[in-house]
Scaffold this motif. Structure first.
Motif, short mmCIF file in Angstrom:
data_model
loop_
_atom_site.label_atom_id
_atom_site.label_comp_id
_atom_site.label_asym_id
_atom_site.label_seq_id
_atom_site.Cartn_x
_atom_site.Cartn_y
_atom_site.Cartn_z
N TYR A 15 80.22 18.53 54.12
CA TYR A 15 81.52 18.62 54.80
C TYR A 15 81.84 20.09 55.06
O TYR A 15 81.68 20.93 54.17
N VAL A 70 85.93 16.11 66.12
CA VAL A 70 85.96 16.24 64.66
C VAL A 70 86.98 17.30 64.28
O VAL A 70 87.09 18.34 64.92
N ALA A 90 73.95 19.99 60.78
CA ALA A 90 74.55 18.71 61.17
C ALA A 90 73.77 18.00 62.26
O ALA A 90 73.94 16.78 62.44
N TRP A 96 79.05 14.77 57.59
CA TRP A 96 77.90 13.99 58.01
C TRP A 96 77.14 13.52 56.77
O TRP A 96 77.23 14.11 55.69
N SER A 154 74.97 9.24 65.48
CA SER A 154 74.55 10.49 64.86
C SER A 154 74.95 11.65 65.74
O SER A 154 75.14 11.51 66.96
N VAL A 155 75.06 12.82 65.13
CA VAL A 155 75.25 14.04 65.89
C VAL A 155 73.99 14.27 66.73
O VAL A 155 72.87 14.01 66.28
N TYR A 171 76.54 13.52 51.25
CA TYR A 171 77.11 14.05 52.49
C TYR A 171 77.36 15.55 52.37
O TYR A 171 77.34 16.13 51.28
N ILE A 222 83.59 10.75 62.18
CA ILE A 222 84.20 11.53 63.27
C ILE A 222 85.69 11.16 63.29
O ILE A 222 86.09 10.14 62.72
N ALA A 243 84.26 18.63 59.74
CA ALA A 243 83.04 17.89 60.08
C ALA A 243 82.38 17.37 58.82
O ALA A 243 82.12 18.11 57.87
N SER A 272 73.64 11.42 60.66
CA SER A 272 74.45 10.25 60.96
C SER A 272 75.92 10.50 60.65
O SER A 272 76.26 11.18 59.67
N VAL A 273 76.81 9.92 61.46
CA VAL A 273 78.25 10.06 61.27
C VAL A 273 78.97 8.71 61.26
O VAL A 273 80.17 8.65 61.01
#
Length: 789
Positions: A676, A706, A744, A711, A724-725, A674, A765, A709, A748-749
């Motif tokens: 961040y 968020v 981003a 992802w 997803s974003v 991921y 999120i 953030a 996917s989130v």
């Protein structure tokens, strides 16, 4: 729009003079009208460490004593805190105020016809009173505010000095004596639900918040002072930039700045303090990277500013008697300033609303005022281009359900925003809207408040040097509450009528013979109904893919779902292959107040657990562990072993935000990489997969908030992407520097993984932030139920 004109003008007169005509009638016996609110049992309270602060249980008796001995004072209980403790309002002024009602009424009548003439009449009738609101210690462990408020009440209740008489002749003083009684008793910043009330005014989840909002909308105080501690030297707003453009900031700052100077002067004259910190005047961003801004409407004074108040937060420099003295003298300076300037101040307060009702343009902060601040580069943000109206359709298919628009409209009305309803169908931007559609015209006195609630917000990511004191920088109710609404840029000729209450949500049952009924998780009510029926022992199923809730054919239950819960119930001939029988979930939660608010609104029962609970193996008694902020490394070896054994036996995991997700990875439940970015504070466009159980009931194109953030950059083959974003231009509003190059987009989130008896869902999120993004609460509900097998 003649009817609207009359209503608006009535509101303007009410804004300035409401309460004068009904607050000071001949005093009734408190024993008959109040009940014994002053008989308060003392608890094991946590008083201030710095001085002998008045206990909460002593406040009621003290106010009763003052009320009995002064005909200038009226005490009311305006509600109860989250912990069930009384909230006290003291109303105080010259008892002869009732003798001036004829002049007040003359101004009222003139305002119905000509607000400009009414402003002129303010000069003619110069002896009216203006409401000033004092809010005592909204943070429970910031003690001096309550003691200072009581000291002020005593001075004005009993004193006969020239200053006292002058204030009484000009002011109606409203004192919310203990805004946070739970926190004062418990010795905490928060109330009994763990909520910071001074971050709740945009969402209004708490009874303390709603009681204060009700007072503000009833009185529309001209000045609002919120008493806090501690900042050295004493901090007296107005704030540093950026200033929210929905204020009429030029009219506000004209008086707020010089009232701050008056408070500073009184402080210096009567205490050992030699200066005050006034952020608008003193905060030089070129020298510091810090802010004390009034951007988000989460704070009490900032919220009051949308109702025409000159709002100030006051932060004393000490947590002892010196802090009480500082508050007392600063407020005294404000009261003296109001007494000297009330006519001009109230004319500009009326001007705020006149601009709204006449759709007049905003104005820049005057150069003479800007000369008082070291940092004026955000002046361009103080101007807002208001639309002609917002349009809110009522029912499906234009809404996910009728619950969301009803919630939003009732929120607008509670906050004193005018809402109307179309008496005919119309077309806007190529879309046909039926009769009954809500229309929020923006030519109304509190247009700034209406726009602040209904707009998307602004992308302020790339404004050089911008800083914010506290999130959020974006909070759009339609986007985060799941409401479809449209913006009308230019006025259309539509017949509308005033509404005083939203139409109640409605549901239906599809007619015909069937084996099963089904309803979708498109509202919070759908989850509440489901949890209620599970609690009653009813048989229910859930489709793992569509998320549909399914019940065996029972017309009485189907009608209950439609009539009591306002759900749309459809026929389902056969049970889907992926349907699983539901049971009431036993949920262990490690999360904050936002998670608790979400679960409460979804109707789930749950237990909050601690690290020591988890280390002791308490998880064995639960079906689901919902974790927002605990790291795997914070659990000892025994706790990790018991969790690993529980997961292997089928215990389900829901991880929220960064820590909750990484916990799931470190526990071996789902592997991922991921990225961040902690400075993100924004509303994003999100692509949901409504065919996935965690995103069931969502539209494909939606939104989420968020704060920081995160992802997923890799997704294992055995996991499913629920959301997803969005691909391009994914940031709608808020603050996220360099978001277009963040990488981003399309990432996917929300992930979930079905490992047989064990299910994991990771939602990064901020689905529950301070109880505000109510639409994404449903993601948490889906994730909890998605583990059923």
């Amino acid at each position: 729009m003649n009817n609207r004109l009359v209503i608006v003008l009535v509101l303007i007169v009410t804004i300035v003079f409401l309460g004068v005509s009904n607050s000071f009638a001949e005093k009734k016996s408190a024993d008959m009208s109040q009940g014994k609110w002053w008989d308060t049992d003392c608890e094991n309270e946590n008083p201030s460490w710095g001085y002998d602060s008045i206990l909460y249980c002593e406040v009621g008796p003290k106010l009763r004593e003052i009320e009995k001995n002064s005909n200038r004072v009226k005490v009311d209980v305006i509600g109860q805190s989250a912990g069930g403790r009384n909230l006290f309002l003291v109303t105080l002024s010259d008892p002869k105020a009732m003798g001036r009602l004829g002049k007040y009424q003359a101004i009222r009548k003139t305002m119905l016809k000509d607000p400009e003439k009414a402003q002129a009449m303010i000069d003619k009738f110069g002896d009216f009173k203006v409401p000033v609101f004092i809010n005592g210690s909204i943070h429970g462990n910031e003690y001096p505010g309550v003691d200072a408020a009581i000291r002020l009440i005593e001075t004005l209740a009993y004193g006969n000095s020239d200053e006292v008489q002058t204030i009484l002749e000009n002011v109606i003083l409203l004192v919310n004596v203990v805004q946070n009684p739970d926190g004062r008793v418990l010795g905490t910043r928060y109330n009994a639900k763990g909520v910071d009330i001074n971050r709740d005014f945009i969402t209004q989840t708490q009874p303390e918040t709603r009681a204060t909002v009700k007072l503000i909308t009833e009185w529309n105080p001209m000045v609002f002072l919120d008493l806090h501690d501690d900042v050295q030297p004493m901090l007296i707003e107005p704030c540093s930039p950026p200033h929210n453009p929905n204020y009429e900031y030029d009219l506000y700052i004209k008086w707020a700045l010089y009232q701050a100077y008056a408070m500073e002067a009184e402080l210096i004259a009567n205490t050992d303090e030699t200066e005050a910190l006034i952020p608008f005047r003193d905060w030089d961003f070129s020298a510091i990277s810090y802010s004390w801004d009034d951007w988000p409407p989460i704070y009490t004074p900032m919220y009051a500013m949308y109702h025409g108040a000159y709002g100030h937060t006051l932060e004393t420099p000490y947590e002892d008697e010196r802090g009480v003295d500082a508050h007392y003298w600063a407020v005294w300076g404000a009261l003296k300033f109001v007494a000297e300037n009330r006519q001009a101040m109230v004319k500009d307060q009326v001007e705020i609303f006149r601009r709204g009702f006449l759709d007049l343009p905003q104005a820049q902060i005057p150069a003479s005022i800007l000369a008082e601040t070291p940092y004026d580069q955000f002046n361009e943000l103080t101007i807002k281009d208001f639309p002609a109206a917002y349009v809110i359709p009522v029912d499906v298919p234009m809404q996910l359900s009728s619950h969301q628009p009803a919630r939003l409209v009732d929120f607008l009305l509670f906050n004193d925003v005018q809402v109307e309803k179309a008496s005919e169908s119309f077309t806007l931007n190529g879309v046909d809207y039926p009769k009954g559609t809500y229309v929020v015209w923006m030519d109304q006195p509190k247009r700034g408040l209406a726009n602040m609630i209904l707009e998307d917000g602004l992308d302020v990511s790339d404004i050089e040097g911008i800083e914010f004191y506290s999130p959020p920088t974006a909070w759009s109710h339609p986007l985060l509450w799941g409401v479809t609404r449209a913006r009308m840029e230019d006025v259309q000729s539509i017949k509308t009528s005033v509404v005083n209450k939203a139409d109640a949500p409605s549901g239906f049952v599809e007619s015909g013979k069937t084996n099963y009924y089904a309803y979708m998780p498109t509202s919070l009510s759908a989850f509440k109904a489901t949890n209620d029926m599970l609690n009653r022992g009813m048989t229910l199923y859930r489709s793992k893919s569509s998320g549909a809730f399914i019940l065996p054919a029972n017309s009485s239950i189907a009608n209950e779902l439609a009539n009591t819960w306002a759900l749309n119930v459809s026929l389902m001939g056969e049970l889907p292959e992926d349907a699983v029988k539901m049971k009431e979930q036993r949920i262990a939660v490690y999360g904050d107040e936002g998670v608790a608010i979400a679960l409460d609104e979804l109707g789930f029962k749950y237990d909050e657990v601690s690290r020591s609970d988890l280390n002791a193996g308490i998880i064995s008694g639960y079906d689901v562990f919902l974790n927002q902020s605990l790291r795997w490394s914070q659990i000892n070896a025994d706790g990790q072993a018991s969790l690993t054994e529980w997961f292997a036996a089928g215990g389900d995991y829901v991880g929220l935000l960064n820590r909750g997700a990484v916990f799931g990875r470190d526990a071996g439940l789902i592997n991922f990489d991921y990225e961040y970015q902690g400075d993100a504070d924004a509303i994003l466009k999100i692509d949901y997969d409504p065919t996935d159980g965690v995103a069931a009931g969502f539209l494909e194109n939606g939104f989420a908030y968020v704060l920081g953030a995160m992802w997923f950059t890799t997704v294992p083959s055995d996991a499913t992407v629920s959301a997803s974003v969005a691909d391009d231009d994914f940031l709608v509003a808020g603050y996220w520097p360099q978001w277009p190059t963040s990488g981003a987009n399309s990432k996917s989130v929300i992930l979930n993984k079905d490992s047989g008896p064990q299910d994991t869902a990771l939602i990064v999120i901020d689905a529950t932030f301070r109880g505000h993004p109510k639409d994404t609460f449903r993601l948490v509900g889906n994730a909890i139920f998605n583990g059923l097998d």
